[in-house]
Scaffold this active site. Structure first.
Site, short mmCIF file in Angstrom:
data_model
loop_
_atom_site.label_atom_id
_atom_site.label_comp_id
_atom_site.label_asym_id
_atom_site.label_seq_id
_atom_site.Cartn_x
_atom_site.Cartn_y
_atom_site.Cartn_z
NE ARG A 164 -3.04 1.36 3.19
CZ ARG A 164 -3.43 2.58 3.58
NH1 ARG A 164 -4.08 3.34 2.74
NH2 ARG A 164 -3.17 3.01 4.77
CE LYS A 177 10.29 2.87 10.67
NZ LYS A 177 9.86 3.03 9.27
CG ASP A 210 10.84 -1.35 11.49
OD1 ASP A 210 10.97 -2.48 12.01
OD2 ASP A 210 11.50 -1.02 10.48
#
Length: 287
Positions: A138, A219, A238
DNA sequence: CGGCAGGCGGTTA
DNA sequence: TAACCGCCTGCC
């Protein structure tokens, strides 16, 4: 034929297109489809040829027996040398990492051809804002939608129109409704505001400046430091890296500070490279 | 249906 | 300042 120029580099070591383009640092390169009947590499990915974008250029990149071949719409030899970080000795990096932390042996051998690309800063900022709480297919789709809607046309190839990554102005001027139509979710506001900030305050060059931009947290800032500002000490944590650090060093998943501390103790000035080798290795292996 | 995917901003104690 | 929580979207 958009790839009107050809640039070649010989005697290149520690280079493997699959490793470079699939290790999660970049989102606009895709493996060239094979004709029917020809064998594919792992996970159906052709190991030797990728097409994609770097800055304002599009290219077809192949690697065989030490020769890096770039068919491109433009860009100087120096540009591509810099983009693929050809001046850096990755053999020395891997050797040093493993000497200081033998646990990295398997990961550096598995992703032996990883290189950290020298990417455009603005593109890196927007791409990693999009990456938050998102998955790779995505993320890629969102970025392509953004390019199709707001990027300049580069040309045509194989019946498809190719688009550059949008400029800061194009995204700062985008309407909320138009951005929402691209299904970026709550990230669309972050994109617009960050683009506006980039235009008004100039390109950020410190971690603090990045963290002051809306939609950029620890992050994402570390990803931008590593991939956009070439700070190879930056160590993005992450969900994958959390699992890895827990697995390797038995650190609680909640103790992110402890993970940073251990990363700098074990990987030192090469923490960013270590993150890429580990991420690629463990993600492919599935822990 | 809930859970998750390369998190972040905002609120609360 | 640490711990929650909701969030766009899509896929399982």
């Amino acid at each position: 034929m958009i790839y009107k120029e050809k640039i070649e580099f010989d005697n290149i070591r520690d280079f493997e297109p699959v490793h470079i383009f699939e290790c999660g640092q970049v989102f606009r390169w895709v493996p060239e489809k094979r004709k029917e009947g020809e064998p594919n590499g792992q996970a159906g990915i052709v190991a030797d040829v990728y097409t994609g974008f770097a800055g304002a250029y599009t290219a077809r990149v192949g690697f065989d027996n030490g020769r890096l071949s770039i068919e491109t719409s433009g860009g100087s030899r120096e540009f591509w040398h810099d983009y693929f970080d050809l001046g850096t000795d990755y053999g020395e990096i891997k050797e040093t990492l493993v000497k200081n932390e033998p646990k990295l042996k398997d990961a550096t051998e598995y992703g032996y051809g990883i290189r950290i690309l020298n990417q455009d800063l603005f593109e890196t900022i927007i791409s990693f804002i999009i990456s938050q709480n998102n998955n790779i297919p995505r993320i890629r789709k969102n970025i392509e939608s953004l390019c199709e809607r707001y990027g300049e046309e580069i040309g045509n190839e194989d019946g498809k129109t190719l688009y550059a990554f949008p400029t800061p102005k194009a995204l700062a001027d985008a309407s909320e409704d138009d951005l929402a139509a691209l299904k970026l979710g709550y990230r669309s506001a972050y994109i617009k505001e960050s683009a506006r900030c980039y235009l008004e305050k100039g390109s950020p060059c410190t971690r603090e400046e990045l963290l002051n931009m809306h939609g950029i947290g620890p992050k994402v800032a570390n990803c931008i430091m590593l991939f956009g500002l070439r700070d190879v000490e930056a160590f993005p944590i992450d969900t994958w890296v959390k699992h890895i650090m827990t697995d390797m060093y038995d650190i609680s998943g909640k103790d992110v500070q402890g993970m940073y501390k251990t990363a700098y103790e074990k990987f030192g000035k090469y923490a960013g490279y270590a993150q890429q080798y580990l991420f690629y290795y463990y993600r492919d292996k599935g822990l």
